[in-house]
Design a protein around this motif. Structure first.
Motif, PDB file in Angstrom:
ATOM      1  N   SER A 120       0.836  -1.194   0.000  1.00 61.04           N
ATOM      2  CA  SER A 120       0.000   0.000   0.000  1.00 61.04           C
ATOM      3  C   SER A 120       0.870   1.243   0.000  1.00 61.04           C
ATOM      4  N   CYS A 121       0.334   2.302  -0.557  1.00 58.61           N
ATOM      5  CA  CYS A 121       1.049   3.576  -0.610  1.00 58.61           C
ATOM      6  C   CYS A 121       0.026   4.685  -0.412  1.00 58.61           C
ATOM      7  N   ALA A 122       0.347   5.590   0.505  1.00 57.98           N
ATOM      8  CA  ALA A 122      -0.543   6.712   0.771  1.00 57.98           C
ATOM      9  C   ALA A 122       0.190   8.015   0.476  1.00 57.98           C
ATOM     10  N   ALA A 123      -0.482   8.892  -0.234  1.00 58.30           N
ATOM     11  CA  ALA A 123       0.077  10.207  -0.569  1.00 58.30           C
ATOM     12  C   ALA A 123      -0.534  11.252   0.338  1.00 58.30           C
ATOM     13  N   SER A 124       0.338  12.048   0.948  1.00 61.68           N
ATOM     14  CA  SER A 124      -0.140  13.150   1.783  1.00 61.68           C
ATOM     15  C   SER A 124      -0.062  14.441   0.996  1.00 61.68           C
ATOM     16  N   GLY A 125      -0.989  15.337   1.241  1.00 62.28           N
ATOM     17  CA  GLY A 125      -0.981  16.595   0.529  1.00 62.28           C
ATOM     18  C   GLY A 125      -1.806  16.527  -0.740  1.00 62.28           C
ATOM     19  N   SER A 126      -1.826  17.630  -1.473  1.00 63.17           N
ATOM     20  CA  SER A 126      -2.618  17.717  -2.694  1.00 63.17           C
ATOM     21  C   SER A 126      -1.935  16.975  -3.837  1.00 63.17           C
ATOM     22  N   ILE A 127      -2.682  16.104  -4.503  1.00 65.91           N
ATOM     23  CA  ILE A 127      -2.092  15.337  -5.594  1.00 65.91           C
ATOM     24  C   ILE A 127      -2.679  15.756  -6.943  1.00 65.91           C
ATOM     25  N   GLY A 128      -3.453  16.828  -6.965  1.00 71.13           N
ATOM     26  CA  GLY A 128      -3.972  17.312  -8.231  1.00 71.13           C
ATOM     27  C   GLY A 128      -5.049  16.407  -8.788  1.00 71.13           C
TER      28      GLY A 128
END
Length: 116
Positions: free
Chosen positions: A21-29
Protein backbone atom coordinates in the motif's frame (compact mmCIF):
# COMPACT_ATOMS: atom_id res chain seq x y z
CA UNK A 1 5.22 18.97 -0.83
CA UNK A 2 3.62 15.58 -1.41
CA UNK A 3 5.03 12.63 0.49
CA UNK A 4 4.48 8.96 -0.25
CA UNK A 5 4.56 6.31 2.44
CA UNK A 6 4.67 2.64 1.46
CA UNK A 7 3.78 -0.32 3.64
CA UNK A 8 3.15 -4.02 3.35
CA UNK A 9 6.53 -5.40 2.40
CA UNK A 10 8.16 -8.31 4.15
CA UNK A 11 9.24 -11.91 3.85
CA UNK A 12 7.00 -14.36 2.05
CA UNK A 13 7.44 -17.92 0.84
CA UNK A 14 7.40 -18.76 -2.87
CA UNK A 15 3.84 -19.02 -4.10
CA UNK A 16 2.61 -16.65 -1.42
CA UNK A 17 0.95 -13.26 -1.67
CA UNK A 18 1.59 -9.76 -0.41
CA UNK A 19 -0.34 -6.53 -0.67
CA UNK A 20 1.63 -3.31 -0.81
CA UNK A 21 0.00 0.00 0.00
CA UNK A 22 1.05 3.58 -0.61
CA UNK A 23 -0.54 6.71 0.77
CA UNK A 24 0.08 10.21 -0.57
CA UNK A 25 -0.14 13.15 1.78
CA UNK A 26 -0.98 16.60 0.53
CA UNK A 27 -2.62 17.72 -2.69
CA UNK A 28 -2.09 15.34 -5.59
CA UNK A 29 -3.97 17.31 -8.23
CA UNK A 30 -6.82 16.12 -10.38
CA UNK A 31 -4.72 14.71 -13.22
CA UNK A 32 -2.17 12.27 -11.96
CA UNK A 33 -0.86 8.75 -12.15
CA UNK A 34 0.29 6.47 -9.35
CA UNK A 35 2.39 3.43 -9.86
CA UNK A 36 4.71 0.77 -8.53
CA UNK A 37 8.28 0.09 -9.53
CA UNK A 38 10.91 -2.22 -8.14
CA UNK A 39 14.65 -2.48 -8.06
CA UNK A 40 16.56 -5.66 -7.39
CA UNK A 41 20.23 -5.63 -6.36
CA UNK A 42 22.44 -4.89 -9.32
CA UNK A 43 19.50 -4.16 -11.61
CA UNK A 44 17.79 -1.06 -12.89
CA UNK A 45 14.50 0.13 -11.49
CA UNK A 46 11.66 -1.35 -13.51
CA UNK A 47 8.03 -0.43 -13.99
CA UNK A 48 5.46 -2.86 -12.62
CA UNK A 49 2.13 -1.11 -13.02
CA UNK A 50 0.49 2.31 -13.08
CA UNK A 51 -3.03 3.60 -12.63
CA UNK A 52 -4.24 7.01 -13.67
CA UNK A 53 -6.59 9.34 -11.88
CA UNK A 54 -9.17 8.23 -14.41
CA UNK A 55 -8.67 4.60 -13.52
CA UNK A 56 -6.71 3.48 -16.58
CA UNK A 57 -4.19 0.77 -15.72
CA UNK A 58 -0.95 -0.19 -17.38
CA UNK A 59 1.10 -3.29 -16.57
CA UNK A 60 4.51 -4.51 -17.53
CA UNK A 61 3.93 -7.58 -19.67
CA UNK A 62 5.81 -9.81 -17.23
CA UNK A 63 3.49 -8.77 -14.37
CA UNK A 64 0.16 -9.37 -16.04
CA UNK A 65 -1.87 -12.04 -14.31
CA UNK A 66 0.08 -12.03 -11.04
CA UNK A 67 0.01 -8.39 -9.95
CA UNK A 68 -3.03 -6.12 -9.67
CA UNK A 69 -2.91 -2.39 -9.08
CA UNK A 70 -5.81 -0.45 -7.58
CA UNK A 71 -6.58 2.93 -6.08
CA UNK A 72 -8.56 3.69 -2.98
CA UNK A 73 -11.83 5.57 -2.91
CA UNK A 74 -10.09 8.75 -1.82
CA UNK A 75 -7.74 8.47 -4.84
CA UNK A 76 -4.68 9.30 -2.77
CA UNK A 77 -3.83 5.68 -2.06
CA UNK A 78 -2.64 2.94 -4.34
CA UNK A 79 -2.21 -0.74 -3.68
CA UNK A 80 -0.40 -3.57 -5.42
CA UNK A 81 -1.71 -7.06 -4.86
CA UNK A 82 1.00 -9.58 -5.65
CA UNK A 83 0.17 -13.27 -6.00
CA UNK A 84 2.20 -16.38 -6.73
CA UNK A 85 5.38 -14.63 -5.72
CA UNK A 86 8.69 -16.02 -6.90
CA UNK A 87 12.22 -15.61 -5.57
CA UNK A 88 13.01 -13.37 -8.53
CA UNK A 89 10.39 -10.93 -7.25
CA UNK A 90 12.73 -10.09 -4.38
CA UNK A 91 13.46 -6.37 -4.59
CA UNK A 92 12.80 -2.99 -3.08
CA UNK A 93 9.38 -1.82 -4.23
CA UNK A 94 8.76 1.87 -4.79
CA UNK A 95 5.58 3.87 -5.05
CA UNK A 96 5.52 6.72 -7.56
CA UNK A 97 3.20 9.66 -8.06
CA UNK A 98 3.24 11.74 -11.23
CA UNK A 99 1.18 14.92 -11.26
CA UNK A 100 0.50 16.97 -14.38
CA UNK A 101 2.58 20.12 -14.17
CA UNK A 102 4.59 18.96 -11.18
CA UNK A 103 6.49 15.82 -12.10
CA UNK A 104 7.25 12.71 -10.07
CA UNK A 105 7.58 11.93 -6.40
CA UNK A 106 8.99 8.67 -5.04
CA UNK A 107 8.37 6.84 -1.83
CA UNK A 108 11.19 5.56 0.32
CA UNK A 109 10.71 1.97 -0.81
CA UNK A 110 9.68 -1.21 0.95
CA UNK A 111 11.61 -4.48 0.87
CA UNK A 112 9.95 -7.61 -0.46
CA UNK A 113 11.82 -10.87 0.02
CA UNK A 114 10.55 -14.13 -1.43
CA UNK A 115 12.33 -17.06 0.10
CA UNK A 116 11.66 -20.38 1.72
Amino acid sequence: QVQLVESGGGLVQPGGSLRLSCAASGSIGSINRMGWYRQAPGKERELLATISSGGRTNYADSMKGRFTISRGNTKNTVALQMNNLKPEDTAVYYCNLWVLGRGSTWGQGTQVTVSS
